[in-house]
Design an enzyme around this catalytic site. Structure first.
Site, PDB file in Angstrom:
ATOM      1  N   MET A 163      -4.585 -12.334   9.145  1.00 20.48           N
ATOM      2  CA  MET A 163      -4.423 -12.030  10.284  1.00 20.48           C
ATOM      3  C   MET A 163      -6.055 -12.175  11.038  1.00 20.48           C
ATOM      4  SD  MET A 163      -3.121  -8.239   9.557  1.00 20.48           S
ATOM      5  CE  MET A 163      -3.237  -9.174   7.931  1.00 20.48           C
ATOM      6  N   SER A 216       0.376  -3.759  -0.709  1.00 19.31           N
ATOM      7  CA  SER A 216      -0.610  -4.394   0.123  1.00 19.31           C
ATOM      8  C   SER A 216      -2.385  -3.226   0.242  1.00 19.31           C
ATOM      9  CB  SER A 216      -0.374  -4.202   1.825  1.00 19.31           C
ATOM     10  OG  SER A 216      -1.785  -4.091   2.534  1.00 19.31           O
ATOM     11  N   SER A 230       0.735   2.321   2.504  1.00 25.23           N
ATOM     12  CA  SER A 230       0.162   3.564   2.408  1.00 25.23           C
ATOM     13  C   SER A 230       1.817   4.319   1.593  1.00 25.23           C
ATOM     14  CB  SER A 230      -0.190   4.222   3.856  1.00 25.23           C
ATOM     15  OG  SER A 230       1.380   3.820   4.441  1.00 25.23           O
ATOM     16  N   GLY A 280      -0.627   2.493   7.828  1.00 26.74           N
ATOM     17  CA  GLY A 280      -0.270   3.811   7.778  1.00 26.74           C
ATOM     18  C   GLY A 280       0.488   4.324   9.097  1.00 26.74           C
ATOM     19  N   ASP A 328      -4.328  -8.678   2.742  1.00 26.27           N
ATOM     20  CA  ASP A 328      -4.307  -8.483   4.540  1.00 26.27           C
ATOM     21  C   ASP A 328      -5.536  -8.473   5.015  1.00 26.27           C
ATOM     22  OD1 ASP A 328      -1.693  -8.159   5.856  1.00 26.27           O
ATOM     23  OD2 ASP A 328      -2.063  -5.811   4.346  1.00 26.27           O
ATOM     24  N   MET A 332       6.702  -9.015  11.285  1.00 26.05           N
ATOM     25  CA  MET A 332       5.730  -7.282  10.953  1.00 26.05           C
ATOM     26  C   MET A 332       6.749  -6.252  10.987  1.00 26.05           C
ATOM     27  SD  MET A 332       2.659  -8.659   9.646  1.00 26.05           S
ATOM     28  CE  MET A 332       2.235  -6.495   9.793  1.00 26.05           C
ATOM     29  N   MET A 387      -8.157  -9.418   7.464  1.00 31.18           N
ATOM     30  CA  MET A 387      -8.081  -9.388   9.300  1.00 31.18           C
ATOM     31  C   MET A 387     -10.483  -9.655   9.694  1.00 31.18           C
ATOM     32  SD  MET A 387      -6.669  -5.753   9.835  1.00 31.18           S
ATOM     33  CE  MET A 387      -5.286  -4.885   8.210  1.00 31.18           C
ATOM     34  N   HIS A 389      -2.142 -13.078   3.482  1.00 36.95           N
ATOM     35  CA  HIS A 389      -1.644 -12.780   5.105  1.00 36.95           C
ATOM     36  C   HIS A 389      -3.173 -12.402   5.677  1.00 36.95           C
ATOM     37  CE1 HIS A 389       0.302  -9.042   8.417  1.00 36.95           C
ATOM     38  NE2 HIS A 389       0.237 -11.149   8.816  1.00 36.95           N
ATOM     39  N   ASP A 428       6.191  -6.251   7.017  1.00 41.22           N
ATOM     40  CA  ASP A 428       4.996  -5.379   6.821  1.00 41.22           C
ATOM     41  C   ASP A 428       4.794  -4.317   7.621  1.00 41.22           C
ATOM     42  OD1 ASP A 428       2.704  -5.288   5.891  1.00 41.22           O
ATOM     43  OD2 ASP A 428       1.912  -7.242   6.180  1.00 41.22           O
ATOM     44  N   HIS A 482      -0.258  -7.930  -2.341  1.00 36.48           N
ATOM     45  CA  HIS A 482      -0.302  -8.327  -1.085  1.00 36.48           C
ATOM     46  C   HIS A 482      -1.638  -8.336  -0.441  1.00 36.48           C
ATOM     47  CE1 HIS A 482       1.116  -9.462   3.109  1.00 36.48           C
ATOM     48  NE2 HIS A 482       0.751  -8.420   3.815  1.00 36.48           N
TER      49      HIS A 482
HETATM   50  C1  DX5 Z   1      -0.600  -4.625   8.748  1.00 38.82           C
HETATM   51  C2  DX5 Z   1      -0.419  -4.784   7.324  1.00 38.82           C
HETATM   52  C3  DX5 Z   1      -0.277  -4.274   6.209  1.00 38.82           C
HETATM   53  C4  DX5 Z   1      -0.284  -3.025   5.868  1.00 38.82           C
HETATM   54  C5  DX5 Z   1       0.668  -2.175   5.643  1.00 38.82           C
HETATM   55  O1  DX5 Z   1      -1.762  -5.148  10.115  1.00 38.82           O
HETATM   56  O2  DX5 Z   1      -1.125  -6.304   7.411  1.00 38.82           O
HETATM   57  O3  DX5 Z   1      -0.106  -5.188   5.175  1.00 38.82           O
HETATM   58  O4  DX5 Z   1      -0.853  -2.798   4.955  1.00 38.82           O
HETATM   59  O5  DX5 Z   1       0.615  -1.290   5.433  1.00 38.82           O
HETATM   60  P1  DX5 Z   1       1.180   0.412   5.594  1.00 38.82           P
HETATM   61  O6  DX5 Z   1       2.441   0.028   4.566  1.00 38.82           O
HETATM   62  O7  DX5 Z   1       0.708   1.270   4.942  1.00 38.82           O
HETATM   63  O8  DX5 Z   1       2.568   0.387   6.875  1.00 38.82           O
HETATM   64 ZN    ZN Z   2       0.685  -7.795   5.898  1.00 46.84          ZN
END
Ligand code: DX5
Ligand code: ZN
Length: 237
Positions: free
Chosen positions: A89, A28, A218, A168, A55, A160, A57, A87, A195, A53
């Site tokens: 969100m 990610s 992370s 993290g 993300d 999820m 938001m 992804h 994820d 990946h």
């Molecule tokens: C969470 C994201 C994940 C995130 C994963 O809201 O959708 O993709 O980046 O990060 P780690 O692997 O650090 O939990």
């Molecule tokens: Zn994600």
């Protein structure tokens, strides 16, 4: 094209459609160095990452802001052949289907929490009409049954394993039950992605539950780059 004018699944060929029988390692980029993003991503792919990946938001569906289509465009320019898994969100993904597809995304995942089954199925059709695959994501508190009226319209289910919003966070082990339920209901070619909080320490349990796309933020980019090849290999198993 189907009689309705949309592209049939059979005419799309991408990484998520070609089941190789092995799990995919999906770093990610949220955990990568934003000041050195293209180089980080090139290095991740060279180290054996199967895809990236991305993300997105919107500060509404989750209380954080990350990036938009311009990041996908920049990655597509830097990495013309890499698979970009986006992804979303976001509360209103219908606004962003074309912008992300045009920017160069290969796959778009929406959240089951944002709409009723009919509009979600329509979103999947729109994505396929653009020659991409579509996924449906489910948050930890949402009952798995919410997926059943829609999941068959998608090429991927994303379970999820943290509450979305930031990287993290610790892995929520109870979500493995949901992954198992999805995998029991849908064999290949359905992709099942997890994820959040995933890394070499729990990748085996994640794969055993039926997941075949392992997202790691992370535990991948948070480690020195010399370790990335080994981490990608242990995510794949
Ligand atoms: C969470 C994201 C994940 C995130 C994963 O809201 O959708 O993709 O980046 O990060 P780690 O692997 O650090 O939990
Ligand atoms: Zn994600």
């Amino acid at each position: 094209m189907t009689p309705s004018g949309s592209t049939s699944v059979g005419s799309i060929s991408n990484l998520f459609m070609r089941s190789s029988g092995r799990a995919l390692a999906a770093p990610s980029i949220l955990a990568a160095d934003f000041g050195d993003m293209a180089r980080c991503c090139e290095q991740a792919i060279r180290a054996g990452a199967d895809l990236l990946h991305v993300d997105i938001m919107d500060g509404h569906f989750v209380d954080n802001l990350t990036m938009g289509p311009d990041m996908v465009k920049a990655l597509r320019r830097a990495l013309p052949a890499s698979f970009l898994d986006v992804h979303l969100m976001v509360t209103s993904p219908e606004l962003f289907v074309e912008p992300f597809a045009t920017a160069g995304a290969d796959h778009l995942t929406f959240h089951v929490e944002i709409a009723e089954p009919a509009p979600l199925r329509a979103l999947a059709d729109r994505v396929r009409a653009l020659g991409k695959t579509a996924g449906i994501a489910i948050n930890p508190p949402t009952p798995v049954e919410k997926l059943w009226p829609v999941a068959d319209a998608f090429e991927l289910v994303l379970v999820m394993s943290v509450n979305p919003g930031r990287g993290g966070q610790p892995f929520i082990a109870e979500t493995l039950v949901k992954t198992r339920a999805v995998r029991e209901r849908f064999g290949p070619p359905m992709r099942v992605e997890m994820d959040g909080g995933i890394g070499p320490a729990n990748a085996g349990a994640v794969r055993d539950a039926g997941c075949d796309v392992l997202v790691a933020g992370s535990s991948f980019f948070g480690q020195p780059s010399e370790k990335w090849a080994e981490i990608a290999a242990s995510l794949r198993g």
